[in-house]
Design an enzyme around this catalytic site. Structure first.
Site, PDB file in Angstrom:
ATOM      1  N   CYS A  32       0.835  -1.210   0.000  1.00 46.99           N
ATOM      2  CA  CYS A  32       0.000   0.000   0.000  1.00 46.99           C
ATOM      3  C   CYS A  32       0.871   1.263   0.000  1.00 46.99           C
ATOM      4  O   CYS A  32       1.483   1.593   1.008  1.00 46.99           O
ATOM      5  CB  CYS A  32      -0.913  -0.052   1.234  1.00 46.99           C
ATOM      6  N   CYS A  35      -0.076   3.896   2.562  1.00 47.78           N
ATOM      7  CA  CYS A  35       0.330   3.447   3.900  1.00 47.78           C
ATOM      8  C   CYS A  35       1.784   3.841   4.172  1.00 47.78           C
ATOM      9  O   CYS A  35       2.119   4.297   5.270  1.00 47.78           O
ATOM     10  CB  CYS A  35       0.191   1.931   4.037  1.00 47.78           C
TER      11      CYS A  35
END
Length: 107
Positions: A32, A35
């Site tokens: 991600c 993230c």
């Protein structure tokens, strides 16, 4: 690399739900991109507010039970737990000021 503690399904109860301080939980995954953008921001918050709050990370790929229990469908998802209860959320990568504003009651 993040300074936040990695929490697993085995340690979530003790590290988050039974913690005497509020806990910011970063639900994330290796793949991600947002993230990875958010991680250093949460590290800064952890350092600046260490006396008031703990910051931990839960890898949703490695801990699908926790992700399912809390209905994590988008990441990064950042939750605040206080007294064993989920009390606040922030979904998606956001600037530090926005996260601090979202979680001001706990910082």
């Amino acid at each position: 690399m993040s300074t936040a503690k990695d929490v697993t399904e085995a340690t979530f109860q003790a590290d988050v739900l039974e913690n005497s301080k509020p806990v910011i939980v970063d639900f994330w995954a290796e793949w991600c991109g947002p993230c990875r953008m958010l991680s250093p921001i949460l590290d800064q918050i952890a350092e600046e507010h260490a006396e008031k709050i703990d910051v931990v990370k839960v890898n949703v790929d490695e801990n699908p039970g926790i992700a399912a229990k809390y209905g994590i469908t988008s990441i990064p998802a950042v939750f605040v737990f206080k007294g064993g209860e989920h009390v606040a959320s922030s979904i998606g990568a956001k600037p530090k000021q926005v996260i601090e504003q979202d979680f001001a009651d706990y910082l």
